[in-house]
Motif scaffolding. Structure first.
Motif, short mmCIF file in Angstrom:
data_model
loop_
_atom_site.label_atom_id
_atom_site.label_comp_id
_atom_site.label_asym_id
_atom_site.label_seq_id
_atom_site.Cartn_x
_atom_site.Cartn_y
_atom_site.Cartn_z
N ALA A 1 12.82 31.33 5.93
CA ALA A 1 12.16 30.59 4.85
C ALA A 1 13.20 30.01 3.88
CB ALA A 1 11.19 31.49 4.11
N ALA A 2 14.26 30.80 3.65
CA ALA A 2 15.31 30.33 2.75
C ALA A 2 16.05 29.13 3.35
CB ALA A 2 16.29 31.47 2.47
N TRP A 3 16.33 29.22 4.65
CA TRP A 3 16.97 28.08 5.33
C TRP A 3 16.10 26.83 5.22
CZ3 TRP A 3 21.80 27.65 6.72
CH2 TRP A 3 22.52 28.78 7.14
N LEU A 4 14.84 27.01 5.52
CA LEU A 4 13.93 25.86 5.53
C LEU A 4 13.81 25.23 4.14
CD1 LEU A 4 11.22 27.31 7.91
CD2 LEU A 4 12.43 25.15 8.27
N SER A 5 13.96 26.07 3.11
CA SER A 5 13.83 25.53 1.75
C SER A 5 14.97 24.57 1.43
CB SER A 5 13.77 26.67 0.74
OG SER A 5 15.05 27.26 0.62
N GLU A 6 16.00 24.59 2.28
CA GLU A 6 17.12 23.66 2.05
C GLU A 6 16.80 22.26 2.54
OE1 GLU A 6 21.05 24.53 2.59
OE2 GLU A 6 20.90 26.68 2.19
N LEU A 7 15.86 22.19 3.45
CA LEU A 7 15.52 20.86 3.99
C LEU A 7 14.78 20.06 2.93
CD1 LEU A 7 14.34 21.62 7.65
CD2 LEU A 7 16.57 20.79 6.88
N GLU A 8 15.32 18.89 2.66
CA GLU A 8 14.69 18.03 1.66
C GLU A 8 13.74 17.05 2.33
OE1 GLU A 8 18.35 16.50 0.20
OE2 GLU A 8 18.33 17.78 -1.58
N GLU A 9 12.82 16.56 1.51
CA GLU A 9 11.94 15.53 2.04
C GLU A 9 12.77 14.26 2.22
OE1 GLU A 9 8.66 14.13 -0.38
OE2 GLU A 9 7.44 13.89 1.43
N MET A 10 12.66 13.66 3.40
CA MET A 10 13.44 12.46 3.70
C MET A 10 12.79 11.23 3.07
SD MET A 10 15.74 13.77 5.71
CE MET A 10 16.50 12.44 6.64
N GLU A 11 13.66 10.29 2.68
CA GLU A 11 13.13 8.99 2.28
C GLU A 11 12.62 8.29 3.54
OE1 GLU A 11 12.60 7.35 -0.44
OE2 GLU A 11 13.42 8.86 -1.81
N ALA A 12 11.52 7.60 3.40
CA ALA A 12 11.05 6.83 4.55
C ALA A 12 11.96 5.61 4.73
CB ALA A 12 9.62 6.38 4.32
N PRO A 13 12.25 5.20 5.96
CA PRO A 13 13.06 4.00 6.17
C PRO A 13 12.45 2.80 5.43
CG PRO A 13 12.65 5.11 8.25
CD PRO A 13 11.82 5.80 7.22
N ARG A 14 13.33 1.91 4.98
CA ARG A 14 12.89 0.83 4.10
C ARG A 14 11.80 -0.04 4.75
NH1 ARG A 14 17.42 -2.58 3.18
NH2 ARG A 14 18.62 -0.67 3.33
N ASN A 15 11.92 -0.28 6.05
CA ASN A 15 10.98 -1.20 6.71
C ASN A 15 9.70 -0.53 7.20
OD1 ASN A 15 12.63 -3.41 6.40
ND2 ASN A 15 13.70 -3.03 8.34
N LEU A 16 9.66 0.81 7.05
CA LEU A 16 8.55 1.53 7.68
C LEU A 16 7.18 1.05 7.20
CD1 LEU A 16 7.64 3.73 9.62
CD2 LEU A 16 7.80 5.37 7.76
N MET A 17 7.03 0.97 5.89
CA MET A 17 5.74 0.55 5.32
C MET A 17 5.34 -0.83 5.87
SD MET A 17 3.64 1.07 2.35
CE MET A 17 2.38 -0.03 1.73
N HIS A 18 6.32 -1.73 5.84
CA HIS A 18 6.08 -3.10 6.35
C HIS A 18 5.69 -3.07 7.83
CE1 HIS A 18 7.62 -6.72 8.44
NE2 HIS A 18 6.90 -7.34 7.52
N ASN A 19 6.44 -2.27 8.59
CA ASN A 19 6.17 -2.18 10.03
C ASN A 19 4.79 -1.61 10.33
OD1 ASN A 19 8.69 -3.20 10.49
ND2 ASN A 19 9.64 -1.24 11.01
N ILE A 20 4.42 -0.62 9.54
CA ILE A 20 3.09 -0.02 9.74
C ILE A 20 2.00 -1.06 9.50
CG2 ILE A 20 1.41 1.64 8.81
CD1 ILE A 20 3.88 3.45 8.15
N LEU A 21 2.13 -1.79 8.39
CA LEU A 21 1.11 -2.80 8.06
C LEU A 21 1.07 -3.89 9.12
CD1 LEU A 21 1.58 -3.04 4.19
CD2 LEU A 21 -0.27 -1.92 5.45
#
Ligand SMILES: [Zn+2]
Lengths: 245, 215
Positions: free
Chosen positions: A55-75
């Motif tokens: 659990a301690a190890w996992l708490s080190e993982l940060e939330e990733m930024e979504a790639p810049r084009n992702l939102m555009h690509n999804i739409l």
């Protein structure tokens, strides 16, 4: 391993409480029981150590930024999917169209009442064929094609006759047009300026035309046309002559 | 991560209820073909979905493709969402999880080999993770860079079995509560907790082994 016990109800309870313990949500009597078993059971003690570490190890993982084009690509992808869906609705596949058409064609027949009628119709046809001494088995593609070709011969003969009629008709028309033109040219040549008047005159006066027709009929050696008096009559007789041919 | 977790936990209940209502409204508009509402939904959820996909599948490229697939599926089936059964967030997470499971079934063999190589440093070319860790330990002041440590945890996570991985991702990375995870995975809460325990433990063992190799 020292002090290791078989996983029993206590170990199961320990497993059930472990997440709460790591979350820090274990209090009171439950916490006491949990701590007691951790001290007594090596397996559960190890599980606690490893799970806490994980659990301690996992708490080190940060939330990733979504790639810049992702939102555009999804739409873009979803609007594409929407278009495709709309197109599929508007423009059904060939198979779907065929099914739909078949259903439309047979819709009136696909009711019980019409089913009965169809049955009766088939029965009648069979009856008629029997009376005519034609077996259903005679109606094989080979036999049918034989019937078809013999019928076709008759049709061809009829067609040949018809063609003769049309050929004569068209030749009459050609000759008539030719004489009309000749006449027009003769009239046009003397005075170009009076063309309009002359044309009107020509339309009113049917005499030359009739003469041409006489000449033509003489050429063709058809006697009926000798009786010609007027234009209207001539046409009537011409029609009569065609019928005779 | 912990701070984020605390932030979510400490948010007033009213705010969460209000947000749920806003989302529910957006979903209704979206189901009736409102493209602005759809954009708002994508805006609100795409990062979360991308992260689940990234942690489960491992690569950024795969995560992007999978996230797009998830949203295409959500777009097509948003009309079937039932707000009585689950929150929209839980529903979207369920769609994501199901898609990931399907994807995993298709690519099981390739993926297992890939992640094994990456974690155990079996790649012959270039310095392996173990080499890098060893190098860091040799220099006195150096610590394993946190970026590398995170990379190591990420790789180890890909190695644990999918059943355990998804439970751990939803709990430790997505901060879903046990009841929500049980809804997404369609298993009892007790099973969820047990999987989380085993997933965390397996991850720790993998990382300990990697460390031991490095030292
Ligand atoms: Zn035990």
């Amino acid at each position: 391993m020292l002090g290791e016990t078989k996983p029993g109800t206590q170990c199961a309870e320990f497993d059930a409480l472990l997440t709460d313990a790591i979350d820090g949500n274990l209090t009171g009597e439950r916490r006491e029981r949990f701590e007691q078993h951790r001290a007594d059971c090596a397996a559960c003690s190890t599980l606690f150590a490893e799970a806490s570490s994980g659990a301690a190890w996992l708490s080190e993982l940060e939330e990733m930024e979504a790639p810049r084009n992702l939102m555009h690509n999804i739409l873009a992808a979803t609007s594409e999917a929407a278009k495709a869906a709309a197109k599929a609705e508007r423009d059904p596949s060939a198979w779907e169209r065929l099914l739909k058409q078949t259903r439309m064609v047979f819709a009136p027949v696909l009711t019980p009442r019409f089913g009965m009628s169809m049955g009766m119709a088939f029965f009648s046809i069979t009856l008629v064929l029997n009376m005519a001494q034609i077996k259903i088995t005679d109606l094989t593609p080979h036999n049918l094609s034989h019937t078809f070709y013999s019928s076709q011969n008759k049709v061809m003969k009829y067609y040949e006759n018809m063609r003769l009629v049309y050929e004569i008709e068209s030749r009459v028309r050609d000759l008539r047009n030719a004489t009309d033109e000749k006449q027009q040219n003769q009239q046009n040549q003397p005075n170009q300026r009076q063309e309009k008047n002359q044309t009107r005159e020509q339309n009113q006066n049917s005499e030359p035309e009739r003469r041409q027709l006489h000449e033509y009929t003489r050429e063709q050696n058809v006697q009926v046309l000798a009786l010609l008096n007027g234009k209207d009559e001539s046409l009537g007789i011409l029609a009569k002559q065609r019928r005779q041919i | 991560m912990l701070t984020l977790f605390t932030a979510i936990q400490s948010r007033p209940v009213e705010a969460r209820v209000e947000e749920a209502q806003v989302v529910a409204q957006l979903v209704r508009r979206c189901a009736s073909g409102d493209s602005v509402a759809w954009e708002e939904i994508v805006q609100r959820f795409h990062r979360r979905i991308y992260n689940i996909c990234y942690r489960f599948a491992g690569s950024a490229d795969d995560a992007q493709d999978l996230t797009q697939e998830v949203f295409i599926k959500v777009y097509r089936t948003v009309g079937s969402f039932d707000g009585e059964k689950a929150s929209f967030g839980t529903w979207v997470t369920t769609v994501t999880r199901n898609l990931l499971v399907d994807h995993f079934r298709k690519t099981r063999n390739d993926r297992a080999t890939d992640s094994m190589d990456a974690v155990m440093g079996a790649d012959e070319d270039g310095p392996t993770l173990a080499d890098r860790l060893a190098g860091d330990v040799e220099s006195p002041q150096a610590h394993v860079e946190s970026r590398e440590r995170r990379e190591m945890v990420h790789r180890a996570l890909l190695q644990i079995s999918p059943d355990l991985r998804e439970a751990v991702i939803l709990r430790d990375l997505q901060d879903l509560d046990y009841r929500e995870i049980a809804q997404v995975l369609k298993v009892p809460e007790g099973t969820v907790k047990s999987r989380i325990n085993r997933g965390r433990a397996e991850l720790a063992r993998l990382l300990q082994r990697t460390y031991r190799q490095a030292l």
